[in-house]
Design a protein around this motif. Structure first.
Motif, PDB file in Angstrom:
ATOM      1  N   PHE A  43      32.166  70.718  43.092  1.00 20.14           N
ATOM      2  CA  PHE A  43      33.611  70.567  42.992  1.00 20.14           C
ATOM      3  C   PHE A  43      33.983  70.321  41.538  1.00 20.14           C
ATOM      4  CE2 PHE A  43      33.224  69.466  47.559  1.00 20.14           C
ATOM      5  CZ  PHE A  43      34.175  70.339  48.059  1.00 20.14           C
ATOM      6  N   ASN A  44      35.173  70.739  41.156  1.00 21.04           N
ATOM      7  CA  ASN A  44      35.705  70.546  39.817  1.00 21.04           C
ATOM      8  C   ASN A  44      36.367  69.168  39.775  1.00 21.04           C
ATOM      9  OD1 ASN A  44      36.709  71.012  37.217  1.00 21.04           O
ATOM     10  ND2 ASN A  44      38.587  71.909  38.035  1.00 21.04           N
ATOM     11  N   PHE A  45      35.740  68.225  39.082  1.00 23.62           N
ATOM     12  CA  PHE A  45      36.292  66.872  39.064  1.00 23.62           C
ATOM     13  C   PHE A  45      36.043  66.150  37.752  1.00 23.62           C
ATOM     14  CE2 PHE A  45      31.927  66.069  40.159  1.00 23.62           C
ATOM     15  CZ  PHE A  45      31.650  64.769  39.773  1.00 23.62           C
ATOM     16  N   SER A  46      36.878  65.162  37.522  1.00 24.81           N
ATOM     17  CA  SER A  46      36.743  64.218  36.414  1.00 24.81           C
ATOM     18  C   SER A  46      36.714  62.827  37.038  1.00 24.81           C
ATOM     19  CB  SER A  46      37.943  64.331  35.467  1.00 24.81           C
ATOM     20  OG  SER A  46      38.045  65.634  34.942  1.00 24.81           O
ATOM     21  N   VAL A  47      36.386  61.826  36.229  1.00 21.71           N
ATOM     22  CA  VAL A  47      36.359  60.458  36.745  1.00 21.71           C
ATOM     23  C   VAL A  47      37.310  59.573  35.942  1.00 21.71           C
ATOM     24  CG1 VAL A  47      34.015  60.650  37.660  1.00 21.71           C
ATOM     25  CG2 VAL A  47      34.355  59.736  35.361  1.00 21.71           C
ATOM     26  N   ALA A  48      37.790  58.531  36.612  1.00 17.28           N
ATOM     27  CA  ALA A  48      38.648  57.535  35.968  1.00 17.28           C
ATOM     28  C   ALA A  48      38.130  56.157  36.343  1.00 17.28           C
ATOM     29  CB  ALA A  48      40.089  57.703  36.423  1.00 17.28           C
ATOM     30  N   HIS A  49      38.035  55.293  35.340  1.00 20.51           N
ATOM     31  CA  HIS A  49      37.536  53.931  35.566  1.00 20.51           C
ATOM     32  C   HIS A  49      38.444  52.928  34.867  1.00 20.51           C
ATOM     33  CE1 HIS A  49      34.792  50.578  36.048  1.00 20.51           C
ATOM     34  NE2 HIS A  49      34.888  50.345  34.748  1.00 20.51           N
ATOM     35  N   CYS A  50      38.791  51.874  35.599  1.00 18.10           N
ATOM     36  CA  CYS A  50      39.587  50.769  35.049  1.00 18.10           C
ATOM     37  C   CYS A  50      38.668  49.599  34.735  1.00 18.10           C
ATOM     38  CB  CYS A  50      40.620  50.298  36.065  1.00 18.10           C
ATOM     39  SG  CYS A  50      41.791  51.556  36.550  1.00 18.10           S
ATOM     40  N   ASN A  51      38.784  49.100  33.522  1.00 19.21           N
ATOM     41  CA  ASN A  51      38.033  47.909  33.136  1.00 19.21           C
ATOM     42  C   ASN A  51      39.046  46.777  32.964  1.00 19.21           C
ATOM     43  OD1 ASN A  51      36.575  45.848  31.948  1.00 19.21           O
ATOM     44  ND2 ASN A  51      35.487  47.187  30.516  1.00 19.21           N
ATOM     45  N   TYR A  52      39.095  45.885  33.939  1.00 23.54           N
ATOM     46  CA  TYR A  52      40.028  44.752  33.889  1.00 23.54           C
ATOM     47  C   TYR A  52      39.470  43.576  33.102  1.00 23.54           C
ATOM     48  CZ  TYR A  52      42.120  47.319  37.749  1.00 23.54           C
ATOM     49  OH  TYR A  52      42.671  48.300  38.527  1.00 23.54           O
ATOM     50  N   LYS A  53      38.186  43.678  32.726  1.00 18.22           N
ATOM     51  CA  LYS A  53      37.510  42.631  31.956  1.00 18.22           C
ATOM     52  C   LYS A  53      37.497  41.302  32.711  1.00 18.22           C
ATOM     53  CE  LYS A  53      37.269  44.107  27.435  1.00 18.22           C
ATOM     54  NZ  LYS A  53      35.920  44.241  27.562  1.00 18.22           N
ATOM     55  N   LEU A  54      37.574  41.365  34.029  1.00 15.70           N
ATOM     56  CA  LEU A  54      37.594  40.143  34.848  1.00 15.70           C
ATOM     57  C   LEU A  54      36.207  39.521  34.995  1.00 15.70           C
ATOM     58  CD1 LEU A  54      40.052  41.207  37.689  1.00 15.70           C
ATOM     59  CD2 LEU A  54      40.454  39.513  35.893  1.00 15.70           C
ATOM     60  N   ARG A  55      35.157  40.325  34.798  1.00  9.59           N
ATOM     61  CA  ARG A  55      33.794  39.826  34.999  1.00  9.59           C
ATOM     62  C   ARG A  55      33.008  39.856  33.694  1.00  9.59           C
ATOM     63  NH1 ARG A  55      31.046  43.276  37.890  1.00  9.59           N
ATOM     64  NH2 ARG A  55      32.579  44.899  37.653  1.00  9.59           N
ATOM     65  N   GLY A  56      33.728  39.801  32.569  1.00  9.71           N
ATOM     66  CA  GLY A  56      33.084  39.737  31.258  1.00  9.71           C
ATOM     67  C   GLY A  56      32.157  40.902  30.986  1.00  9.71           C
ATOM     68  N   LYS A  57      30.920  40.573  30.623  1.00  8.73           N
ATOM     69  CA  LYS A  57      29.909  41.573  30.255  1.00  8.73           C
ATOM     70  C   LYS A  57      29.622  42.537  31.405  1.00  8.73           C
ATOM     71  CE  LYS A  57      26.853  42.977  27.189  1.00  8.73           C
ATOM     72  NZ  LYS A  57      27.328  43.982  26.258  1.00  8.73           N
ATOM     73  N   GLN A  58      29.679  42.049  32.654  1.00 10.22           N
ATOM     74  CA  GLN A  58      29.435  42.925  33.802  1.00 10.22           C
ATOM     75  C   GLN A  58      30.478  44.047  33.856  1.00 10.22           C
ATOM     76  OE1 GLN A  58      29.273  40.530  37.343  1.00 10.22           O
ATOM     77  NE2 GLN A  58      27.178  39.892  36.959  1.00 10.22           N
ATOM     78  N   SER A  59      31.729  43.717  33.586  1.00  9.85           N
ATOM     79  CA  SER A  59      32.784  44.742  33.574  1.00  9.85           C
ATOM     80  C   SER A  59      32.507  45.779  32.493  1.00  9.85           C
ATOM     81  CB  SER A  59      34.157  44.103  33.330  1.00  9.85           C
ATOM     82  OG  SER A  59      34.526  43.269  34.397  1.00  9.85           O
ATOM     83  N   ASP A  60      32.102  45.316  31.317  1.00 10.44           N
ATOM     84  CA  ASP A  60      31.777  46.236  30.222  1.00 10.44           C
ATOM     85  C   ASP A  60      30.572  47.097  30.570  1.00 10.44           C
ATOM     86  OD1 ASP A  60      33.900  45.202  28.740  1.00 10.44           O
ATOM     87  OD2 ASP A  60      32.626  43.747  27.698  1.00 10.44           O
ATOM     88  N   ASN A  61      29.582  46.522  31.251  1.00 10.99           N
ATOM     89  CA  ASN A  61      28.398  47.284  31.647  1.00 10.99           C
ATOM     90  C   ASN A  61      28.738  48.350  32.697  1.00 10.99           C
ATOM     91  OD1 ASN A  61      26.732  45.930  29.857  1.00 10.99           O
ATOM     92  ND2 ASN A  61      26.028  44.455  31.363  1.00 10.99           N
ATOM     93  N   ASP A  62      29.694  48.068  33.584  1.00 10.35           N
ATOM     94  CA  ASP A  62      30.160  49.089  34.533  1.00 10.35           C
ATOM     95  C   ASP A  62      30.729  50.276  33.764  1.00 10.35           C
ATOM     96  OD1 ASP A  62      29.494  47.380  36.601  1.00 10.35           O
ATOM     97  OD2 ASP A  62      31.571  46.857  37.099  1.00 10.35           O
TER      98      ASP A  62
END
Length: 186
Positions: A43-62
């Motif tokens: 399938f023709n797709f792109s991805v979108a990700h929101c980083n709310y920075k709520l979990r510190g380093k874990q959010s950045d690692n996601d």
């Protein structure tokens, strides 16, 4: 699961290979499996990700995980960081609900800007059942008792045919990497 996935999409006339899709990608098992299935089915797709920075380093690692997997598979990606501390929440809304509103608004903006036909989320059967019971406890009407709809406006949930356990099993068998958000356990 790949055959079930394609059959579910065709049976419900959700989308096809000519559509330009946007995957809401959290880095968790559900969206990582959906990413894998979209790749396998070409399938023709792109991805979108929101980083709310709520979990510190874990959010950045996601975020790092998603950028790396998108680059590796030559999939276009959109990343947005939100400073939750500067957002005025409605008093009746939880942080989770407010983040959901912000996320869906951004996905819609991306859809308009880049011409995405549909926005895919990785909700599955367990999510729909959970929503049913939450709505039941809130005293919802008949519409709320239906759980999560397969399709609402541009938003499509192509994994509603399967359970969380089957998603995890598929991830294990196919050696799909994903990141576990400890806050989901609560």
């Amino acid at each position: 699961m790949k055959d079930q996935f394609t059959n579910y999409i065709q049976k419900n006339k959700l989308f096809n290979n000519s559509h330009n899709l946007l995957l809401a990608y959290s880095a968790g098992a559900d969206s990582s499996v959906l990413f894998n299935l979209l790749l396998k089915c070409k399938f023709n797709f792109s991805v979108a990700h929101c980083n709310y920075k709520l979990r510190g380093k874990q959010s950045d690692n996601d975020e790092i995980f998603i950028v790396e997997i998108a680059k590796k598979n030559k999939v276009k990606y959109h990343i947005k960081k939100f400073d939750i501390s500067k957002i005025n929440f409605e008093q009746s809304q939880s942080v989770q609900m407010e983040c959901r509103k912000i996320r869906y608004k951004w996905f819609s903006q991306l859809s308009e800007k880049y011409g995405y036909d549909f926005i895919l989320t990785a909700h599955h059967l367990n999510d729909s059942i959970e929503t049913f019971f939450i709505n039941l406890l809130r005293g919802t009407g008949i519409e709320g008792l239906a759980g999560i709809p397969i399709k609402r406006d541009k938003f499509i949930r192509p994994l509603l045919f399967t359970t969380k356990n089957k998603i995890l099993e598929y991830a294990r068998i196919n050696k799909i990497n994903f990141r576990e958000d400890e806050s989901n356990a609560s």
